[in-house]
Design a protein around this motif. Structure first.
Motif, PDB file in Angstrom:
ATOM      1  N   MET A 112      30.740  53.823  31.876  1.00  0.00           N
ATOM      2  CA  MET A 112      31.674  52.712  32.066  1.00  0.00           C
ATOM      3  C   MET A 112      32.646  53.126  33.159  1.00  0.00           C
ATOM      4  N   VAL A 113      32.769  52.265  34.163  1.00  0.00           N
ATOM      5  CA  VAL A 113      33.660  52.552  35.280  1.00  0.00           C
ATOM      6  C   VAL A 113      34.740  51.477  35.323  1.00  0.00           C
ATOM      7  N   PHE A 114      35.985  51.933  35.397  1.00  0.00           N
ATOM      8  CA  PHE A 114      37.138  51.045  35.473  1.00  0.00           C
ATOM      9  C   PHE A 114      37.692  51.127  36.892  1.00  0.00           C
ATOM     10  N   ASP A 115      38.065  49.993  37.466  1.00  0.00           N
ATOM     11  CA  ASP A 115      38.575  49.962  38.831  1.00  0.00           C
ATOM     12  C   ASP A 115      39.995  50.516  38.916  1.00  0.00           C
ATOM     13  N   LYS A 116      40.600  50.421  40.099  1.00  0.00           N
ATOM     14  CA  LYS A 116      41.938  50.983  40.307  1.00  0.00           C
ATOM     15  C   LYS A 116      43.015  50.301  39.467  1.00  0.00           C
ATOM     16  N   HIS A 117      42.715  49.101  38.979  1.00  0.00           N
ATOM     17  CA  HIS A 117      43.648  48.401  38.093  1.00  0.00           C
ATOM     18  C   HIS A 117      43.342  48.689  36.628  1.00  0.00           C
ATOM     19  N   HIS A 118      42.379  49.598  36.402  1.00  0.00           N
ATOM     20  CA  HIS A 118      41.926  50.007  35.080  1.00  0.00           C
ATOM     21  C   HIS A 118      41.298  48.853  34.302  1.00  0.00           C
ATOM     22  N   LEU A 119      40.569  47.993  35.037  1.00  0.00           N
ATOM     23  CA  LEU A 119      39.778  46.924  34.437  1.00  0.00           C
ATOM     24  C   LEU A 119      38.315  47.319  34.522  1.00  0.00           C
ATOM     25  N   LEU A 136      27.973  53.885  44.182  1.00  0.00           N
ATOM     26  CA  LEU A 136      28.867  53.270  43.202  1.00  0.00           C
ATOM     27  C   LEU A 136      30.304  53.749  43.407  1.00  0.00           C
ATOM     28  N   PHE A 137      30.490  55.061  43.579  1.00  0.00           N
ATOM     29  CA  PHE A 137      31.831  55.609  43.763  1.00  0.00           C
ATOM     30  C   PHE A 137      32.429  55.217  45.115  1.00  0.00           C
ATOM     31  N   THR A 138      31.581  54.869  46.064  1.00  0.00           N
ATOM     32  CA  THR A 138      32.059  54.346  47.344  1.00  0.00           C
ATOM     33  C   THR A 138      32.481  52.888  47.207  1.00  0.00           C
ATOM     34  N   LEU A 139      31.731  52.123  46.414  1.00  0.00           N
ATOM     35  CA  LEU A 139      31.978  50.685  46.274  1.00  0.00           C
ATOM     36  C   LEU A 139      33.169  50.340  45.382  1.00  0.00           C
ATOM     37  N   ILE A 140      33.399  51.108  44.333  1.00  0.00           N
ATOM     38  CA  ILE A 140      34.470  50.786  43.372  1.00  0.00           C
ATOM     39  C   ILE A 140      35.814  50.548  44.063  1.00  0.00           C
ATOM     40  N   PRO A 141      36.253  51.434  44.968  1.00  0.00           N
ATOM     41  CA  PRO A 141      37.550  51.183  45.611  1.00  0.00           C
ATOM     42  C   PRO A 141      37.551  49.966  46.545  1.00  0.00           C
ATOM     43  N   THR A 142      36.369  49.473  46.907  1.00  0.00           N
ATOM     44  CA  THR A 142      36.296  48.345  47.841  1.00  0.00           C
ATOM     45  C   THR A 142      36.022  47.017  47.156  1.00  0.00           C
ATOM     46  N   LEU A 143      36.091  46.992  45.832  1.00  0.00           N
ATOM     47  CA  LEU A 143      35.839  45.734  45.119  1.00  0.00           C
ATOM     48  C   LEU A 143      36.776  44.639  45.638  1.00  0.00           C
ATOM     49  N   PRO A 144      36.240  43.481  45.960  1.00  0.00           N
ATOM     50  CA  PRO A 144      37.101  42.382  46.404  1.00  0.00           C
ATOM     51  C   PRO A 144      38.101  41.997  45.314  1.00  0.00           C
ATOM     52  N   GLU A 145      39.329  41.762  45.699  1.00  0.00           N
ATOM     53  CA  GLU A 145      40.393  41.417  44.748  1.00  0.00           C
ATOM     54  C   GLU A 145      40.127  40.100  44.023  1.00  0.00           C
ATOM     55  N   ASN A 146      39.323  39.208  44.632  1.00  0.00           N
ATOM     56  CA  ASN A 146      39.074  37.917  43.994  1.00  0.00           C
ATOM     57  C   ASN A 146      38.081  38.008  42.835  1.00  0.00           C
ATOM     58  N   LEU A 147      37.488  39.157  42.613  1.00  0.00           N
ATOM     59  CA  LEU A 147      36.594  39.341  41.469  1.00  0.00           C
ATOM     60  C   LEU A 147      37.450  39.685  40.255  1.00  0.00           C
ATOM     61  N   GLN A 148      37.593  38.742  39.341  1.00  0.00           N
ATOM     62  CA  GLN A 148      38.521  38.914  38.226  1.00  0.00           C
ATOM     63  C   GLN A 148      37.865  39.327  36.918  1.00  0.00           C
ATOM     64  N   THR A 149      36.591  39.023  36.739  1.00  0.00           N
ATOM     65  CA  THR A 149      35.948  39.309  35.458  1.00  0.00           C
ATOM     66  C   THR A 149      35.023  40.508  35.568  1.00  0.00           C
ATOM     67  N   GLN A 150      34.741  41.117  34.423  1.00  0.00           N
ATOM     68  CA  GLN A 150      33.795  42.229  34.408  1.00  0.00           C
ATOM     69  C   GLN A 150      32.441  41.752  34.911  1.00  0.00           C
ATOM     70  N   GLU A 151      32.042  40.550  34.514  1.00  0.00           N
ATOM     71  CA  GLU A 151      30.739  40.032  34.915  1.00  0.00           C
ATOM     72  C   GLU A 151      30.634  39.887  36.427  1.00  0.00           C
ATOM     73  N   SER A 152      31.692  39.385  37.077  1.00  0.00           N
ATOM     74  CA  SER A 152      31.639  39.212  38.533  1.00  0.00           C
ATOM     75  C   SER A 152      31.638  40.567  39.245  1.00  0.00           C
ATOM     76  N   LYS A 153      32.391  41.524  38.728  1.00  0.00           N
ATOM     77  CA  LYS A 153      32.405  42.862  39.318  1.00  0.00           C
ATOM     78  C   LYS A 153      31.055  43.546  39.129  1.00  0.00           C
ATOM     79  N   GLN A 154      30.516  43.434  37.929  1.00  0.00           N
ATOM     80  CA  GLN A 154      29.214  44.027  37.617  1.00  0.00           C
ATOM     81  C   GLN A 154      28.140  43.436  38.528  1.00  0.00           C
ATOM     82  N   GLN A 155      28.153  42.125  38.688  1.00  0.00           N
ATOM     83  CA  GLN A 155      27.156  41.458  39.525  1.00  0.00           C
ATOM     84  C   GLN A 155      27.299  41.907  40.984  1.00  0.00           C
ATOM     85  N   TRP A 156      28.516  41.966  41.488  1.00  0.00           N
ATOM     86  CA  TRP A 156      28.748  42.379  42.869  1.00  0.00           C
ATOM     87  C   TRP A 156      28.258  43.808  43.092  1.00  0.00           C
ATOM     88  N   LEU A 157      28.642  44.716  42.179  1.00  0.00           N
ATOM     89  CA  LEU A 157      28.218  46.107  42.307  1.00  0.00           C
ATOM     90  C   LEU A 157      26.710  46.263  42.164  1.00  0.00           C
TER      91      LEU A 157
END
Length: 171
Positions: A112-119, A136-157
């Motif tokens: 389980m990976v939590f972003d910089k906002h601990h989500l 994965l460790f390269t992408l986590i810090p670059t997650l777009p801020e408009n991705l608000q849900t775990q599902e959207s972040k998971q899908q993007w990653l």
């Protein structure tokens, strides 16, 4: 109930620097202040001692290629069958059974990976290659801020990981 939807929310009880991990079941896990203060993304690796894929994932995480990335993350291996309470990253010792039930950990290894906002940004069951972990460790810090849900972040990653694998011809 959605699997693994976990939110980190501010939870103030005498200490401004405590953040809570809150699961859908209204269970709150308070993070240790040292974890919150570090502002690093968090990686929880759930394993069991008898799990061979867990050993392989641990070896992949220890690979020299990942050390540069891991300095920017707070990584916590958690034995899902531990008899003693789990302490870090939590402020209050927590049982492994409680974590399994409330974080919906059904198999090992689970990352389980939590972003910089601990989500929660990513949840994966099974082994990831060193290259996938590096990406994965390269992408986590670059997650777009408009991705608000775990599902959207998971899908993007996941789509970026799949694209990278396809580009290398490893699919």
């Amino acid at each position: 109930m959605r699997w693994g939807l976990i939110l980190l929310t501010c939870f103030i009880i005498g200490c401004e620097n405590q953040t809570s991990l809150q699961a859908e079941s209204s269970t709150t896990l308070t993070l240790d202040s040292s974890v919150v203060e570090s502002s690093k993304p968090i990686v929880l690796m759930f394993y069991s001692d008898s799990c061979e894929p867990c050993k392989a994932l641990k070896q992949n995480l220890a690979h020299a290629k990942l050390q540069h990335f891991l300095n920017s993350f707070a990584v916590y291996p958690i034995d899902i069958y531990a008899k003693d309470p789990i302490t870090l990253p939590f402020a209050v010792p927590t049982s492994a059974k409680f974590l399994r039930q409330n974080l919906h950990i059904y198999a090992t290894p689970t990352l389980m990976v939590f972003d910089k906002h601990h989500l929660v940004a990513f949840k994966h069951i099974g082994i990831l290659s060193v290259d996938d972990l590096a990406l994965l460790f390269t992408l986590i810090p670059t997650l777009p801020e408009n991705l608000q849900t775990q599902e959207s972040k998971q899908q993007w990653l996941s789509s970026h990981l799949a694209h990278a694998r396809a580009s290398k011809g490893s699919l």
